[in-house]
Motif scaffolding. Structure first.
Motif, mmCIF file in Angstrom:
data_model
loop_
_atom_site.group_PDB
_atom_site.id
_atom_site.type_symbol
_atom_site.label_atom_id
_atom_site.label_comp_id
_atom_site.label_asym_id
_atom_site.label_seq_id
_atom_site.Cartn_x
_atom_site.Cartn_y
_atom_site.Cartn_z
ATOM 1 N N LYS A 15 86.309 14.023 71.093
ATOM 2 C CA LYS A 15 87.157 13.661 69.980
ATOM 3 C C LYS A 15 87.770 12.169 69.896
ATOM 4 O O LYS A 15 87.967 11.446 68.695
ATOM 5 N N ASP A 16 87.763 11.533 71.115
ATOM 6 C CA ASP A 16 87.961 10.071 70.963
ATOM 7 C C ASP A 16 87.039 9.159 70.231
ATOM 8 O O ASP A 16 87.349 8.202 69.847
ATOM 9 N N GLN A 17 85.665 9.616 70.455
ATOM 10 C CA GLN A 17 84.784 8.894 70.000
ATOM 11 C C GLN A 17 84.547 9.216 68.399
ATOM 12 O O GLN A 17 84.556 8.099 67.845
ATOM 13 N N TRP A 18 84.607 10.349 67.905
ATOM 14 C CA TRP A 18 84.043 10.485 66.538
ATOM 15 C C TRP A 18 85.444 10.061 65.676
ATOM 16 O O TRP A 18 85.262 9.850 64.716
ATOM 17 N N LEU A 53 100.315 18.480 70.054
ATOM 18 C CA LEU A 53 99.364 19.217 70.749
ATOM 19 C C LEU A 53 98.673 18.487 71.778
ATOM 20 O O LEU A 53 98.263 17.224 71.723
ATOM 21 N N ILE A 54 98.556 19.019 73.171
ATOM 22 C CA ILE A 54 97.815 18.310 74.256
ATOM 23 C C ILE A 54 96.352 19.199 74.016
ATOM 24 O O ILE A 54 96.278 20.440 73.803
ATOM 25 N N LYS A 55 95.380 18.228 73.896
ATOM 26 C CA LYS A 55 93.866 18.597 73.749
ATOM 27 C C LYS A 55 93.044 18.060 74.727
ATOM 28 O O LYS A 55 93.245 16.815 74.901
ATOM 29 N N PRO A 56 92.242 18.874 74.921
ATOM 30 C CA PRO A 56 90.965 18.032 75.605
ATOM 31 C C PRO A 56 90.140 17.207 74.939
ATOM 32 O O PRO A 56 89.857 17.440 73.680
ATOM 33 N N LEU A 92 93.996 14.233 75.072
ATOM 34 C CA LEU A 92 94.878 13.590 74.163
ATOM 35 C C LEU A 92 95.935 14.266 73.766
ATOM 36 O O LEU A 92 96.261 15.360 73.923
ATOM 37 N N VAL A 93 96.792 13.301 72.894
ATOM 38 C CA VAL A 93 98.064 13.938 72.399
ATOM 39 C C VAL A 93 97.859 13.745 70.811
ATOM 40 O O VAL A 93 97.675 12.497 70.489
ATOM 41 N N GLN A 94 98.080 14.989 70.173
ATOM 42 C CA GLN A 94 97.738 15.024 68.769
ATOM 43 C C GLN A 94 98.790 15.742 67.964
ATOM 44 O O GLN A 94 99.416 16.573 68.286
ATOM 45 N N GLU A 95 99.346 14.936 66.781
ATOM 46 C CA GLU A 95 100.222 15.587 66.045
ATOM 47 C C GLU A 95 99.697 17.019 65.336
ATOM 48 O O GLU A 95 98.463 17.003 64.946
ATOM 49 N N LYS A 96 100.630 17.724 65.328
ATOM 50 C CA LYS A 96 100.139 19.062 64.822
ATOM 51 C C LYS A 96 100.491 19.249 63.469
ATOM 52 O O LYS A 96 101.543 18.870 62.808
#
Length: 297
Positions: A15-18, A53-56, A92-96
């Motif tokens: 996710k961090d690359q794309w 959201l905490i996401k891998p 990662l931490v991501q806005e829901k």
């Protein structure tokens, strides 16, 4: 073989690359922060967009996803120093984004689109964040356009699938996940008139294939095992129990294809059920396979 180069697969799986490429192409992505970077920028934490959201960075099937609703809850989480027993660098931490989940699956031959299907997730397992258990095909023009733009930029060769959340206020589709492989809801494409495995076979054998011009809309498919597992949560949260139960049962008559069940060949479903029972007894819950926590390198 009709598959992309391995570096491309890794890029799409991380996710961090794309996200870097999606940002360059002006494809909407929720506000995202790397957990290990927050160590050096603690002043950002009070400004985080809750709920989040905490996401891998790499994962699947809802593994490792956790919702954090308040700053106090995040600070308690942060104090633990790890998530799922793994270091911050994996997450990662991501806005829901609140809205419907629309999925887009496509197949390409050297960067040229050869077939696609889009569908809405009606239910998921694990509930509210996992793999689709019930979905219906539909046109999602913006999401389809964004994903095609990204895949053409990468000159993709093979199949790929992406999840978008369509903001309920603005109707903007936000890209949240990419699966550079065959996906769990493959039956949706088959039932909607796009035979992805056949298209891949023809590309591999002949070097190209006639494109599937369109897909059927309004087609319902379901994953029976996931529906049964997720039913208690959805039933408990349903405001109107009887209408929900009627809809849950009546969809059986509308289902074009089941992912995992066929009366002519019930053994795969029974074997899956036996494995689920074993895991329930051993772990006291439906623990996912350990491979989900691994890393593609």
């Amino acid at each position: 073989m009709a598959i992309p180069d391995y570096p491309q697969i890794l890029l799409a799986h991380n996710k961090d690359q794309w996200k870097i490429i999606a940002d360059e192409l002006k494809i909407p992505v929720p506000r995202t922060y790397e957990l290990d970077n927050l160590v050096n920028c603690p002043d950002i934490i009070p400004k985080l967009p809750f709920p989040l959201l905490i996401k891998p960075k790499q994962g699947g099937g809802g593994w490792g996803i956790r919702q954090i609703d308040t700053l106090a809850e995040f600070e308690e989480f942060w104090a633990s120093g790890r998530h799922e027993g793994l270091p911050w660098g994996r997450f990662l931490v991501q806005e829901k984004i609140e809205g419907e989940t629309h999925c887009v699956a496509m197949v390409f031959c050297k960067g040229v689109l050869k077939g696609k299907v889009a569908y809405k997730q009606i239910r998921e397992y694990p509930a509210f964040g996992g793999q689709a258990t019930c979905r219906v095909s539909l046109e999602s023009e913006l999401a389809e356009g964004y994903f095609q733009k990204l895949m053409e930029h990468l000159k993709w060769h093979g199949v790929c699938q992406a999840d978008f959340v369509v903001d309920k206020e603005t109707q903007t589709p936000y890209l949240i996940d990419i699966n550079p492989r065959f996906w769990g809801s493959l039956a949706q494409g088959l039932a909607s008139g796009v035979d992805f495995p056949k298209l891949i076979y023809q590309i591999a054998m002949n070097g190209d294939v006639q494109p599937a011009e369109s897909f059927r809309k309004g087609v319902v498919t379901r994953w029976l095992g996931g529906e049964l597992r997720g039913f208690p949560v959805y039933f408990k949260q349903a405001e109107k129990k009887i209408p929900f139960l009627i809809d849950f049962l009546s969809l059986h008559n509308k289902t074009a294809l089941w992912d995992d069940f066929c009366l002519r060949d019930p053994l795969p479903f029974l074997a899956w059920g036996a494995d689920s029972l074993y895991r329930l007894i051993k772990y006291k819950n439906f623990k996912p396979h350990e491979s989900l926590s691994g890393v593609w390198e």
